[in-house]
Enzyme design. Structure first.
Site, PDB file in Angstrom:
ATOM      1  N   GLU A 145     -28.219   4.023  67.650  1.00 58.49           N
ATOM      2  CA  GLU A 145     -28.473   3.450  66.359  1.00 58.49           C
ATOM      3  C   GLU A 145     -29.938   2.485  66.595  1.00 58.49           C
ATOM      4  O   GLU A 145     -30.796   2.675  65.610  1.00 58.49           O
ATOM      5  CB  GLU A 145     -27.300   2.479  65.747  1.00 58.49           C
ATOM      6  CG  GLU A 145     -27.467   1.948  64.304  1.00 58.49           C
ATOM      7  CD  GLU A 145     -26.046   1.153  64.058  1.00 58.49           C
ATOM      8  OE1 GLU A 145     -25.043   1.863  63.853  1.00 58.49           O
ATOM      9  OE2 GLU A 145     -26.309   0.024  63.975  1.00 58.49           O
TER      10      GLU A 145
ATOM     11  N   LYS B 191     -18.142   3.725  70.634  1.00 56.15           N
ATOM     12  CA  LYS B 191     -18.856   2.830  69.656  1.00 56.15           C
ATOM     13  C   LYS B 191     -20.221   2.168  70.021  1.00 56.15           C
ATOM     14  O   LYS B 191     -21.055   2.098  69.526  1.00 56.15           O
ATOM     15  CB  LYS B 191     -18.167   1.914  68.824  1.00 56.15           C
ATOM     16  CG  LYS B 191     -18.578   1.018  67.749  1.00 56.15           C
ATOM     17  CD  LYS B 191     -19.022   1.972  66.569  1.00 56.15           C
ATOM     18  CE  LYS B 191     -19.352   1.152  65.379  1.00 56.15           C
ATOM     19  NZ  LYS B 191     -19.905  -0.161  65.235  1.00 56.15           N
TER      20      LYS B 191
HETATM   21  O1  LIG Z   1     -21.445  -1.586  64.056  1.00 51.02           O
HETATM   22  C1  LIG Z   1     -22.380  -1.845  63.119  1.00 51.02           C
HETATM   23  C2  LIG Z   1     -23.007  -0.690  62.709  1.00 51.02           C
HETATM   24  O2  LIG Z   1     -22.714   0.550  63.477  1.00 51.02           O
HETATM   25  C3  LIG Z   1     -22.594  -3.129  62.601  1.00 51.02           C
HETATM   26  O3  LIG Z   1     -23.474  -3.077  61.487  1.00 51.02           O
HETATM   27  C4  LIG Z   1     -23.434  -3.842  63.697  1.00 51.02           C
HETATM   28  O4  LIG Z   1     -23.513  -5.162  63.248  1.00 51.02           O
HETATM   29  C5  LIG Z   1     -24.870  -3.426  63.902  1.00 51.02           C
HETATM   30  O5  LIG Z   1     -25.336  -3.839  65.326  1.00 51.02           O
HETATM   31  P1  LIG Z   1     -26.491  -5.029  65.261  1.00 51.02           P
HETATM   32  O6  LIG Z   1     -26.047  -5.992  64.443  1.00 51.02           O
HETATM   33  O7  LIG Z   1     -26.574  -5.368  66.631  1.00 51.02           O
HETATM   34  O8  LIG Z   1     -27.830  -4.539  64.612  1.00 51.02           O
END
Ligand SMILES: O=C(CO)[C@H](O)[C@H](O)COP(=O)(O)O
Length: 327
Positions: free
Chosen positions: A197, A190
């Site tokens: 992401e 994850k």
């Molecule tokens: O796990 C997530 C998405 O997959 C969460 O939305 C997470 O908060 C995203 O990471 P960040 O806040 O650092 O942008």
């Protein structure tokens, strides 16, 4: 499957409980904010007043899913569960914990005979309807025991075409849940998912920024092109190579307001991007895109902007270039 306990009824935890309830699974729920409990109880869960009450309300062998912000809140809940749960019970951390913490906790809980699963849970606020992609770490026994829970939470096969040549591989993976490996493996996967992401988000954001400024006065007039980026994002959703859920979300935001005026441009982070970059350093793996995406978020915060001042000082020093002080 007997009742499952859900601790933490925020954006993720409440909808995890609701998706399980919709699948016919009974849930006992608790949040330190009583106001968060009532709506989930209205949807069919059984609410309790504290963590002790939650454990007491579950029949052995128990499973308790903790869905809290990573850090102190999760740590305290898992520690208390270690005191309350009995041998054979399962404690689950479904939040965004660092995988090294999972390895430590699993060892601590194992000493008491309590199983521990780390579950990276992706799906955000849309998970109730779309399902959650689950990345699971821990022993095979408790994973097999909770398979009906995972199947209920996961998106299912949907209309995603089968990947060729997957014959002989676990079918549950195609339904959206994977036993990634031993303790920590779920949150490791994850963590890297979230690092990716960052990179994908950054690429989309930079590309759209380029198009938005294609009529820049920096360019000679004959090279200025006005582009409607809301329409570009929309057309990219249809058959292009960069189609993705992130693009869908971007197109929706731009359709509402092409200037995205309600956002300041300051981008936060919850830690997983930093951990991904640390992992890259610790394993000597080159991850320039993910690293740059993280650093771009830091730069967005413009806190003091000292590096820019230092650059201006040097330009002034060697070339006499003067830059006006920010107004
Ligand atoms: O796990 C997530 C998405 O997959 C969460 O939305 C997470 O908060 C995203 O990471 P960040 O806040 O650092 O942008």
């Amino acid at each position: 499957m007997t009742d499952i306990g859900i601790v933490g009824l925020g954006r993720m935890g409440a909808n995890i409980a609701r998706r399980l309830l919709r699948a016919g699974q009974s849930c006992v729920v608790w949040d330190r904010d009583p106001a968060a409990i009532a709506p989930v109880v209205a949807d069919g869960a059984r609410g309790v007043d504290d963590l002790d009450g939650l454990v007491a309300a579950l029949a052995p062998t128990r499973a308790v899913w903790v869905m809290l912000p990573h850090g102190d809140a999760t740590e305290a809940a898992i520690r208390r569960l270690g005191e309350l749960l009995s041998p054979g019970d399962i404690a689950i951390d479904g939040g965004n914990t660092h995988w090294k913490d999972d390895i430590r906790r699993a060892a601590e809980l194992r000493a008491k005979g309590v199983h521990y699963l780390d579950i990276g849970t992706s799906g955000g606020v849309w998970g109730l309807e779309r399902g959650y992609c689950l990345m699971i770490g821990g022993e095979a026994g408790p994973v097999a025991r909770l398979a009906p829970i995972f199947a209920a939470l996961a998106p299912g096969r949907g209309d995603i075409p089968e990947t060729p040549r997957r014959e002989g591989r676990a079918r549950n993976v195609e339904e959206g849940w994977l036993h990634c490996g031993g303790h920590g493996a779920g949150h490791l996967v994850k963590m890297v998912h979230n690092g990716i992401e960052y990179g994908m988000m950054q690429a989309l954001a930079e590309g759209l920024d380029l198009l938005r400024h294609a009529d820049s006065p920096e360019l000679p007039e004959e090279h200025r092109i006005e582009v409607d980026i809301a329409d570009v994002a929309e057309v990219w959703r249809r058959g292009s190579v960069v189609t993705s859920w992130l693009l869908d979300l971007t197109a929706a935001a731009l359709a509402e307001d092409p200037d995205l005026a309600k956002y300041s441009g300051r981008v936060g982070d919850s830690g997983e991007g930093r951990w991904t970059v640390q992992q890259a350093v610790e394993t000597a793996v080159s991850a320039p895109v993910l690293t740059a995406a993280l650093f771009s978020r830091f730069a967005s915060r413009d806190e003091g902007h000292f590096a820019g001042k230092a650059l201006s000082a040097m330009r002034h020093g060697f070339g006499g270039h003067l830059e006006p002080k920010k107004g």
